[in-house]
Design an enzyme around this catalytic site. Structure first.
Site, PDB file in Angstrom:
ATOM      1  NE  ARG A  44      75.428  51.434  27.215  1.00  0.00           N
ATOM      2  CZ  ARG A  44      74.876  51.475  26.021  1.00  0.00           C
ATOM      3  NH1 ARG A  44      73.918  52.342  25.756  1.00  0.00           N
ATOM      4  NH2 ARG A  44      75.260  50.655  25.060  1.00  0.00           N
ATOM      5  CE1 TYR A  58      48.926  37.728  53.103  1.00  0.00           C
ATOM      6  CE2 TYR A  58      48.399  38.695  55.236  1.00  0.00           C
ATOM      7  CZ  TYR A  58      48.023  37.965  54.125  1.00  0.00           C
ATOM      8  OH  TYR A  58      46.750  37.479  54.020  1.00  0.00           O
ATOM      9  NE  ARG A  77      39.875  30.971  46.837  1.00  0.00           N
ATOM     10  CZ  ARG A  77      40.278  31.345  45.630  1.00  0.00           C
ATOM     11  NH1 ARG A  77      40.431  32.630  45.353  1.00  0.00           N
ATOM     12  NH2 ARG A  77      40.565  30.459  44.712  1.00  0.00           N
ATOM     13  CB  SER A 128      43.508  38.063  51.808  1.00  0.00           C
ATOM     14  OG  SER A 128      44.448  37.705  50.829  1.00  0.00           O
ATOM     15  CB  CYS A 178      46.283  36.197  48.218  1.00  0.00           C
ATOM     16  SG  CYS A 178      44.510  36.401  47.989  1.00  0.00           S
ATOM     17  CG  MET A 215      68.374  61.107  21.110  1.00  0.00           C
ATOM     18  SD  MET A 215      69.250  62.105  22.304  1.00  0.00           S
ATOM     19  CE  MET A 215      70.904  61.497  22.051  1.00  0.00           C
ATOM     20  CG  HIS A 252      42.357  23.175  34.338  1.00  0.00           C
ATOM     21  ND1 HIS A 252      43.121  22.152  33.816  1.00  0.00           N
ATOM     22  CD2 HIS A 252      41.990  22.782  35.576  1.00  0.00           C
ATOM     23  CE1 HIS A 252      43.191  21.175  34.701  1.00  0.00           C
ATOM     24  NE2 HIS A 252      42.505  21.531  35.780  1.00  0.00           N
ATOM     25  CD  GLU A 306      37.638  37.388  45.661  1.00  0.00           C
ATOM     26  OE1 GLU A 306      38.390  37.027  44.748  1.00  0.00           O
ATOM     27  OE2 GLU A 306      37.130  36.584  46.477  1.00  0.00           O
ATOM     28  CE  LYS A 361      75.902  61.678  23.200  1.00  0.00           C
ATOM     29  NZ  LYS A 361      75.788  60.285  23.603  1.00  0.00           N
ATOM     30  NE  ARG A 364      45.201  28.922  44.295  1.00  0.00           N
ATOM     31  CZ  ARG A 364      46.192  29.409  43.552  1.00  0.00           C
ATOM     32  NH1 ARG A 364      45.956  30.358  42.680  1.00  0.00           N
ATOM     33  NH2 ARG A 364      47.410  28.951  43.664  1.00  0.00           N
ATOM     34  N   GLY A 382      65.488  57.496  19.682  1.00  0.00           N
ATOM     35  CA  GLY A 382      64.855  57.620  18.383  1.00  0.00           C
ATOM     36  C   GLY A 382      64.362  59.033  18.107  1.00  0.00           C
ATOM     37  N   GLY A 404      42.275  40.216  46.853  1.00  0.00           N
ATOM     38  CA  GLY A 404      42.326  39.330  45.687  1.00  0.00           C
ATOM     39  C   GLY A 404      42.345  40.211  44.459  1.00  0.00           C
ATOM     40  CB  THR A 405      44.973  42.439  43.155  1.00  0.00           C
ATOM     41  OG1 THR A 405      46.016  41.474  43.259  1.00  0.00           O
ATOM     42  CG2 THR A 405      44.997  43.337  44.363  1.00  0.00           C
ATOM     43  CG  ASN A 406      44.695  37.344  40.181  1.00  0.00           C
ATOM     44  OD1 ASN A 406      45.599  38.165  40.161  1.00  0.00           O
ATOM     45  ND2 ASN A 406      44.909  36.047  40.294  1.00  0.00           N
ATOM     46  CG  ASP A 407      38.300  37.185  40.950  1.00  0.00           C
ATOM     47  OD1 ASP A 407      38.947  36.832  39.943  1.00  0.00           O
ATOM     48  OD2 ASP A 407      37.515  36.431  41.551  1.00  0.00           O
ATOM     49  NE  ARG A 457      76.152  61.493  19.435  1.00  0.00           N
ATOM     50  CZ  ARG A 457      77.458  61.289  19.222  1.00  0.00           C
ATOM     51  NH1 ARG A 457      78.354  62.117  19.738  1.00  0.00           N
ATOM     52  NH2 ARG A 457      77.854  60.276  18.468  1.00  0.00           N
TER      53      ARG A 457
END
Lengths: 882, 882
Positions: B338, B858, B616, B770, B838, B105, B454, B751, B24, B560, B103, B772-775, B94
Site C-alpha cells: 500500500r 481568492y 476591515r 469577502s 477570509c 471485517m 484573545h 458573514e 483487498k 483587522r 473492524g 467571513g465564514t467564522n461568523d 476474508r
C-alpha cells in the site's frame, strides 16, 4: 411635449384619478361629482408636472392656456373674477401627490389679493383687520414658497410690530398695526427678491403653480421619497380652489364632525364648530368650540343639509367619515372628508353596525379594523382622553396598564398583596426567584433587560403589564427608593405603568377596564369564516391554556416546558438536577420532576381537549436556572475579604465553580435546545415520559389528547433523527408499561438559518415544522435581541436603515426568504408537512399576512393576541383573493 | 438468479475491479497480474453477495459450483489439496468490500485444518505446538464468525489452562496443554452450536463464505455504513487465499518494509524483519526485529528479489510503498502493498523525487501531499518518534510546540525573558493587558476560552504555540501554582506545550526545528502554476505582512484594525475614546489615534507594495477594549466591604457604570461591526482617513498601494450604502487636502445569513465580497464558537452528529449553501464582482476545494497556512479537471 388634457375641473375627475390628480385633487373631484357643496376649483395634473421638468422647469404655453380656460370656467361658476377689484376671486393653491407626503406640501392661501382687492375683501367681510391679515399671510406664503425668502424675516417683523404696539396676539393689533405689517412685508419681498410683490393676480397664480412643481424636487422631498421608497417619476399635481371664509361674520363659521362617535362607535353625529372662525381656529383650540347640537338649534336647515351630506358620504365611502366644513355667510361648504380615526372599541362597533345597516359588506368591515388595536380591548388601559406626563419610558414589554405601591422585593410584594394592597414590583431585572412577586403584583417595572427578559416573558404569559429596560430608573435597593430624573420615589409610593407604551407615571392614573362587546365576538366570527390559517396560542400553564381557549385558540402552538421548571416550588429540584454531575446523580431529582411535569401536562391536555398541543422540550441553557454568577462572585469575594473561612464560603465556592463551568459567552448560541437533549438524554426522556404518561391517563378516561412533541434548535437532520429515536423509545416504553395505545407526532422548531437551508433533510424525520422566528431573526441578522433593542436597533429604525424592528414585524427579505426556502424544501420532501409559526411574529398582522401567503397551516401567538391573529388571518385571505 | 461469473482467480482480476472484487481482492489480483509472488487464491464477488441476499441468505448451487472449480485450480497451482490429510491446503477467508470498513471485517485463518491434517502441519513445520496453536485459532475464529459463539468462552478456557499449567504466555504451554485446549474448544463448539466442529474442510469453506456474506448485514456493519454514508447495496466480496507461514523454521520469516525512508523521504529501503515469525509478531513487538540490511547479508538472493519487487511496485503504483512480506522455507511471498505513510517532510521529498526520477507526474505528486501536513514544517514541533505522556489536553489554538518556565504574570514573563529565560505564560484567559507577556513568552496556555479567544487569536497572529481552554489546569494565582490532576506545578517549573495537538507535558520535551527544504519550494512552485485561486494572508501588522509575503501570499485578505488598537501603548487612548460620552469628547483621542493608525497602514502598504490589502474597519464591540467587568464589580464590592469611601471607589464606580452600560448578553450578536460605524461614524471616519492619508504618502513616493476598505457585519444593503457614502466623503476630503489622486475599493464581509440571502441588493454597493465564514458558521448553526468547542461540539463530532467541527472544515450543506446563494445573487447583480474568503476556513484544504468549486477569486488565511492554501488550491484545480 404632450398635447393631452392637463387641467381638470373638479367636476371632470373622480376618486379613481389619484395618480393623475393627486390624492387631494381626486378627493375634491369625487365630492364634487357627488353633488356636494365643495368650493369649486380645478387641478393641474401630475403629467403637467413631468412636462414641466422635461421643459427645463418651465410651464408650457399649452398648460398656461389650459389653466386660463379652467380659470374662466371657475370665474363663471363663482360669479367672481380673479382680476376683479370689486368682487375678487381668491384662491388656494396646494400641492398634492399620489402618496401623501406630510410636511412636504407647499401651500399658498388667499391668492389673488393685492393692494386694491384687499379693500374689497375688507368691505365684503366688514372686517378690515381680517382682510389685512389675509393679505399679510399671502405675502408671507408667497415670499416663502415662490420667492424662497426665509420665513423668519417675516416672523421677526410681526414680533417687532406686536412689541411696538404692545400687544400679545396679532388679533389685538390696530388697523394701523396691520398697515405697518403689510407695508414692511412688501419691503422685505422687494429687497430680498429684487422685485415688488406682483399686483397682477394671474402672475401670482402662474408663479405659484411653478413654485409648487419645483417643490417636488426640493432636497426635503427627495429625501422623504427615498426613505419611503416613493418613485421620483410620480410628480405632484396642483389643486387650485376658490377660497371660502368662515370668519365673515356671525352667519359664518367652521367645524369638524365625525359621522359617528369615535370613542364609542355610537351612531350619532359627533363634532364641534365655531361661529365666525376659520377651520384652523377650531383645531387650534384658542376659543372653545360648540357642540353640533347647538348648530341644530341655531341653523336647523344647515344642520339638516349637513346630516344629509354625512349620510351621503358614509354610504358613498361605505365608512364612518371625519368631515371639515365651513359656512360662509349662511352657505355650507364641505372642505374635506376622510375615514374617521377612532378607538379600537369604536372601530369594531362601527364596522359591525355598517354591515348590519347594509352600508358595507362583512369583507369590507373586516378589512377596516386594525387588528393590532384589538389588543387594547383585552387589557385594562389608561384613559386615552387624559393628557398625562410620563416621567420615564422603557420597553413596552407586556401590554396593559396598572397602578400600585412601589415594592422592590418579591416577598414584600406577596405580603402586601395578601394585605389587600396593590403593588408594582420594581427590580433591576427579575429571576425565577421573583415569580411569586410577579404573581402578587399588578405589574412589573425593570430597569434592565429587553423584550425577552425574564420579567417580560413571564408577565406576558400572565397577561400582566410590564415595562422592561427602563434605564431612566436608578434603583437604590439599600435605601429602598429609586431616582428618576430629579425625583425620588420611595417604597410605598404609588406609580402607574403602561406596558403598551412603556410609559411610567407618578401617582395613580385612571384606568379603563377591558371590554369584550357582542360586536367584537360577531366580527371575529366573520373572520373565522373567512380565514385559511388556523390560530393557536403559546401557553405554558393550564391557566394560559384556559385563557387561550377563551380567546378562541384552536390549540397550543408552543408550550415551553422550562416555564414549568421556573415555578418557585420546582426550581430547587431543577437546580439539584443541574448541579448533579452524572446521569446517576440526576436520577433522583428527575424522578421528583416527573410527576410534577406529568401533572402539568394532564391539566393542559384537559383544557385543550380535542385540540393539538405542541410541547417543546427543554430549551434554555441550564445556567438560566442557577443563581446569578456575578452576584455569587461578589459574595465569595466579599466573604474572603472579610476573612471568612467557614463552610459557608466553601459551599458558595463549590456552587460558583459549577456556575462558572456552565457560564457561556453567548448563551443565545450556546448549549441549549436539542444540544441539551443529545448530551443529557435523560432529561428529555423524563419530559417525554411525563407527556406520554399524562396522555395515557387521559386516554384511560376516554379523552383524546393530541400531543405534538417538538424538538428545539435543530440545525442538522441528524439531531432530529437521534432525538426522534429517543422519543419513540421512551414513548414505546410508556405504551408497554401502561398498556394504553396512544398516538403523538414529533416535529421540530425551525429557528436556525441552517435548518432552513437543510429543511429537506430535516423533513424526513419531522411530522411538523414550527418556525421559531424570534431566534431565526436573531441568527439571520446576527442580532441579540436583548442587546440590540437597548442599543442600536432604535437608531436603525429611526434612521430608516431598517424599515421596522424585525423582532416585531417579520423581515420578509431576509428572515422571510429563509422561511420560504424551508417551506419549499420541506414540502418537496413531504408534501403534506404541517407548518406553523410560534415566534412572536405569530401575533403581528403584517407577519401573519406573510405566513398566509407562503402557505403555513397555522400561527401561534400569546393568548392575548389570538383575537388579533384571527382578524389578521382573515384580512390576509381577503387581500389575497382581491 | 444471474448466471454470470461470480468467482475470479487472482490472475483474472486487476486493481480496477474493486467494486466487484472488493479492495483487498482487487489489490491481490493486481499484484498477481504484475507477476509478483503472491500466495494464490480467488475471490467470490460482491454480486454473489447480492445474489446471496436475493436467495434468502443461501449460497446458490451455481456459486458453489464456481467455488469448487476455483478451488481445483488453486489446488493445482499450489500442489496441495484441501481434502488431503498429508499435504493439506490451508486457506484464509476474508471479507473485503469496496470501501474499507475497518473492524467490520470477519476473517478466518488456517481453514482446512482438522484433527488429522493438524498432525501433517505439525510434521511439515517440525513444530507441533505451532500446529496446535493454528488449529485452536481456527476453532475460535470459526466458532466466533460462523457459529456466533461468544469469543469470551474460548478466551476463558485459554486463561484457565494457562493457570492450570502455571504459565504466563500460551507460547510456554506444553503439548499436553495444547491438546487440552483444542479438546475443550471443540467441546464448546459442540455444546453451544449443538453440532461438532466440521472435520470436512469443504464444509468449513462453504460455511465460512456464508458467514462472511451474512456479516455484511450485522448490526455493527449497518451502523458503520450509515455513519459513513456507504450504500447498503454494494455487498462484500470474499477473498480465499492459500496460507503461508513465516514461522516454519529458520529459513522462514516475516517483515515489513518501506521503499523509502518514511521519516526523511530518503531513497533507501527502510524496514525490519523477524526470522521464524508470522507478520503479526513483527507488529506486536514482542521480539526485536532486525534491520533489512541483515537480510541482505544473510539471504542476498531473497533481498535482491525483494528490492526488485520494491522497484516494480513503486513504478507500478507511481508512489512510495509499504510492503508486507513472508518467507516460507526460503520462498518469498508478498502479502500486501500500500502507499506508505510518512512525515510531512518525507511526503514532500518523496513526491518531488518521484517526479524527478520520472516515476510520476507533477500533478500526481501535488495530489499526494496532504496540504494540512505542511503546517508542521513551518513550526518547531515535538519529535514525533518520542513516546510522551501528556498531563492534560486543551484546545489546539495555535500550532507549534515550545517549552519554558511557568509564569503566571505578563510583567514577570517580560522580565524573565529579558533575563534570557524561556517562559510559558499561563493564564485563566488573556486580555489586551497581557500582550507584552505573550510577546515575551515561548507560548501561551490558558485554562479558559476557545479557539477564538484573545490568547488564541493573538498567538496565531504571532505564530506562537497556544493551548486555550485547558480546563484540567486549575490555577491558584495567590499561591503562584497550578494543579493538574494530582500534580502541582509551581511558578518557575518547566512545562512543554504542543499547540498542534493541545497536549501539555511536564518538563522539557525535545523539539525539532522547522525545515523549509528546496523540495518544499519546488513543489509549491508547481502548485502555483496550476492553481486558479489566488492566495492571500490575514495579517494585522507590518510584521505579519512581511511573513505573509515570505510565504508567498498575494496580498492581504483581512487586516483587522482592532488588533492595532489592542497594542499596549494604544489601548489607553482607545479606552479614552470609548469612555468619552459624546462625539465632541471623542475628538481628542481620535486625533491621537489617527497618526498611529496611519503609520501602521503606511508600513503595511510598503510590505504589500503591488499587492492588494483588504482593511476591515473596527469590528469588535467596544467593551472588549475595556477592563474586565466582573473584576471591576468585585473590586468595587470589596472596596465597599472595606468601608472605603474615597476617590478610588468613586473612580472605579464611574468606570464600572460605563462598562455595565456597554455590557452585552451576547456580544457576538451585539453592537459591533458596521453597527458601530453607523452609530459612531467619527470612529470609522478616522480609520478611513488614516488609510487614505497613508495611501497619499506612498503615492507621493511613486509607490502603488492597493487598499480595499472592508465594512464588517453588513446584514442589509442600506448599511453598506450609508457606510460607503461616509467612506467616499472622507476619502474625497483627503484627496482634496493632499492634492493626491488615489483609488481604492469598498466592499463588505458577507458573514451573516441575511447578507447571503440579500446579496443581490448588497452587491449594488460593493466592489468586493469577502466571506467571513467564522461568523457565518456561528450564525448559521447558532453556535457560539467560544462556548460550543468547550461544551457540546466535541460530543457532536464524537457521536457523528456532525461529520467535522464546522469551524475547521466549512459545512457545505448549510454554510456552504448560503455562501453559494450569495455568490449567485452577487454575480447576477454584478457579473465581475470580486469574491474571496477570509474566515479560518481559508486555510483548510477541504474548504479551499469548495471555494474553488463555487468560483471564488481568492482565499485568505493566516500567514502560516499560506503554503497549505497554495497546495490545496492546486489540488482543487487538479481534481476538478479530472
Amino acid at each position: 411635449m404632450s398635447q393631452t388634457k392637463q387641467v381638470y375641473m373638479f367636476a371632470e375627475g373622480n376618486a379613481e384619478m389619484k395618480k393623475l390628480l393627486g390624492g387631494k385633487g381626486a378627493n375634491l373631484a369625487e365630492m364634487t361629482r357627488l353633488g356636494l357643496p365643495v368650493p369649486p376649483g380645478f387641478v393641474v395634473t401630475t403629467t403637467a408636472c413631468n412636462d414641466f421638468y422635461i421643459q427645463g422647469q418651465t410651464l408650457t404655453e399649452e398648460i398656461k392656456d389650459q389653466v386660463s380656460k379652467a380659470l374662466s370656467l371657475l370665474e363663471k361658476e363663482t360669479g367672481k373674477s380673479l382680476e376683479s377689484q370689486e368682487n375678487p376671486l381668491l384662491l388656494s393653491v396646494r400641492s398634492g401627490a399620489y402618496f401623501s407626503m406630510p410636511g412636504m406640501m407647499d401651500t399658498i392661501l388667499n391668492l389673488g389679493l393685492n393692494d386694491i382687492s384687499v379693500e374689497s375683501l375688507a368691505a365684503a367681510s366688514g372686517n378690515r383687520a381680517f382682510a389685512m391679515d389675509c393679505y399679510r399671510r399671502l405675502l408671507q406664503m408667497y415670499g416663502d414658497v415662490v420667492l424662497k425668502i426665509d420665513h423668519y424675516l417675516f416672523e421677526r417683523v410681526l414680533d417687532e410690530v406686536k412689541k411696538a404696539y404692545k400687544v400679545q396676539k396679532s388679533q389685538q393689533l390696530s388697523l394701523e398695526g396691520w398697515d405697518t405689517i403689510v407695508a414692511r412685508y412688501k419691503q422685505i419681498i422687494e429687497k430680498e427678491s429684487g422685485k415688488a410683490f406682483p399686483q397682477d393676480p394671474y402672475e401670482q397664480l402662474i408663479n405659484s403653480i411653478t413654485a409648487v412643481f419645483s417643490s417636488w424636487n426640493n432636497q426635503r422631498a427627495i429625501v422623504y421619497r427615498r426613505l419611503n421608497q416613493i418613485s421620483d417619476d410620480l410628480g405632484t399635481a396642483v389643486t387650485i380652489q376658490a377660497m371660502v371664509f368662515g370668519n365673515m361674520g356671525d352667519d359664518s363659521g367652521s367645524g369638524v364632525a365625525f359621522t359617528r362617535n369615535p370613542s364609542t362607535g355610537e351612531k350619532k353625529l359627533y363634532g364641534e364648530f365655531l361661529i365666525n372662525a376659520q377651520g384652523e381656529d377650531v383645531v387650534a383650540g384658542i376659543r372653545t368650540p360648540l357642540p353640533m347640537s347647538l348648530l341644530e338649534e341655531e341653523s336647523p336647515q344647515i344642520y339638516k343639509q349637513f346630516t344629509d351630506i354625512c349620510d351621503t358620504l358614509e354610504r358613498h365611502y361605505r365608512e364612518m367619515q371625519d368631515i371639515e366644513f365651513t359656512i360662509e355667510k349662511g352657505r355650507l361648504f364641505i372642505l374635506q372628508t376622510r375615514n374617521g380615526k377612532r378607538t379600537a372599541g369604536a372601530a369594531v362597533k362601527v364596522s359591525v353596525d355598517l354591515v348590519e345597516e347594509g352600508i358595507c359588506t362583512k369583507e369590507e368591515a373586516l378589512l377596516r379594523v386594525d387588528p393590532s388595536q384589538l389588543v387594547q380591548l383585552l387589557h385594562q388601559r389608561i384613559d386615552p382622553s387624559l393628557d398625562l406626563n410620563p416621567v420615564a419610558q422603557g420597553l413596552p414589554a407586556s401590554p396593559g396598564a396598572a397602578w400600585g405601591k412601589v415594592v422592590f422585593d418579591a416577598d414584600l410584594a406577596e405580603r402586601k398583596n395578601l394585605e389587600g394592597e396593590k403593588v408594582i414590583l420594581v427590580r433591576s431585572e427579575t429571576t425565577p426567584d421573583d415569580i411569586h412577586g410577579i404573581v402578587a403584583a399588578q405589574g412589573v417595572l425593570t430597569s434592565r433587560g429587553g423584550m425577552t427578559s425574564h420579567a417580560a416573558v413571564v408577565a406576558r404569559g400572565m397577561g400582566k403589564p410590564c415595562i422592561s429596560g427602563c434605564e431612566a430608573i436608578k434603583i437604590d435597593f439599600n435605601a429602598s427608593l429609586f431616582h428618576v430624573g430629579e425625583r425620588v420615589i420611595k417604597e410605598g409610593e404609588i406609580i402607574s405603568i403602561d406596558g403598551t407604551t412603556g410609559y411610567v407615571y407618578i401617582g395613580e392614573v385612571p384606568l379603563i377596564p377591558p371590554s369584550l362587546s357582542e360586536e367584537f365576538k360577531l366580527l371575529l366570527s366573520w373572520a373565522d369564516d373567512l380565514r385559511v390559517l388556523k390560530v393557536r396560542a403559546n401557553a405554558d400553564t393550564p391557566r394560559d391554556a384556559r385563557k387561550a381557549r377563551e380567546f378562541g385558540a384552536e390549540g397550543i402552538g408552543l408550550c415551553r416546558t422550562e416555564h414549568m421548571f421556573m415555578e418557585q416550588d420546582r426550581l430547587p429540584v431543577v437546580q439539584e438536577m443541574i448541579l448533579a454531575g452524572t446521569e446517576e446523580e440526576r436520577r433522583i431529582p428527575l424522578s421528583k420532576l416527573l410527576p410534577i411535569q406529568q401533572g402539568d401536562f394532564e391539566q393542559i391536555f384537559r383544557e385543550m381537549e380535542g385540540f393539538p398541543t405542541t410541547i417543546r422540550l427543554l430549551d434554555p441553557p441550564l445556567h438560566e436556572f442557577l443563581p446569578n454568577r456575578e452576584e455569587l462572585m461578589i459574595e465569595v469575594a466579599c466573604l474572603k475579604e472579610r476573612g471568612e473561612r467557614g463552610p459557608l464560603l466553601e459551599e458558595k465556592e463549590v456552587l460558583l465553580k459549577k456556575v462558572q463551568n456552565l457560564h457561556e459567552f453567548n448563551p443565545m448560541l450556546g448549549h441549549r435546545g436539542c444540544r441539551l437533549g443529545l448530551v443529557f438524554p435523560d432529561i428529555y426522556r423524563m419530559q417525554v415520559r411525563a407527556i406520554c404518561q399524562a396522555v395515557a391517563v387521559l386516554k384511560d378516561e376516554g379523552l383524546e389528547p393530541k400531543p405534538e412533541i417538538m424538538i428545539p434548535l435543530v440545525g442538522d437532520a441528524r439531531e432530529l433523527e437521534v432525538m426522534r429515536e429517543i422519543v419513540e423509545d421512551e414513548a414505546g416504553s410508556v405504551a408497554r408499561e401502561t398498556g394504553v395505545e396512544f398516538s403523538y407526532s414529533v416535529g421540530t422548531m425551525i429557528e436556525l438559518p441552517r435548518a432552513c437551508v437543510t429543511a429537506g433533510q430535516i423533513a424526513v424525520h419531522a411530522d411538523f415544522f414550527s418556525f421559531g422566528t424570534n431566534d431565526l431573526t436573531q441568527t439571520t441578522f446576527g442580532f441579540s435581541r436583548d442587546d440590540a433593542e437597548g442599543k442600536f436597533l432604535p437608531f436603525y429604525v429611526q434612521h430608516k436603515i431598517l424599515p421596522e424592528n424585525p423582532f416585531v414585524v417579520l423581515d420578509r427579505e431576509g428572515v422571510g426568504n429563509l422561511v420560504s426556502q424551508a417551506v419549499t424544501l420541506g414540502r418537496e420532501q413531504k408534501p403534506g408537512l404541517k407548518m406553523g409559526i410560534c415566534g412572536e411574529h405569530g401575533g403581528d398582522p403584517q407577519s401573519i399576512e406573510f405566513c398566509h401567503l407562503i402557505g403555513l397551516n397555522y400561527v401561534s401567538c400569546s393568548p392575548f393576541r389570538v383575537a388579533v391573529a384571527r382578524l389578521a388571518a382573515a384580512q390576509a385571505a381577503l387581500k389575497q383573493s382581491t
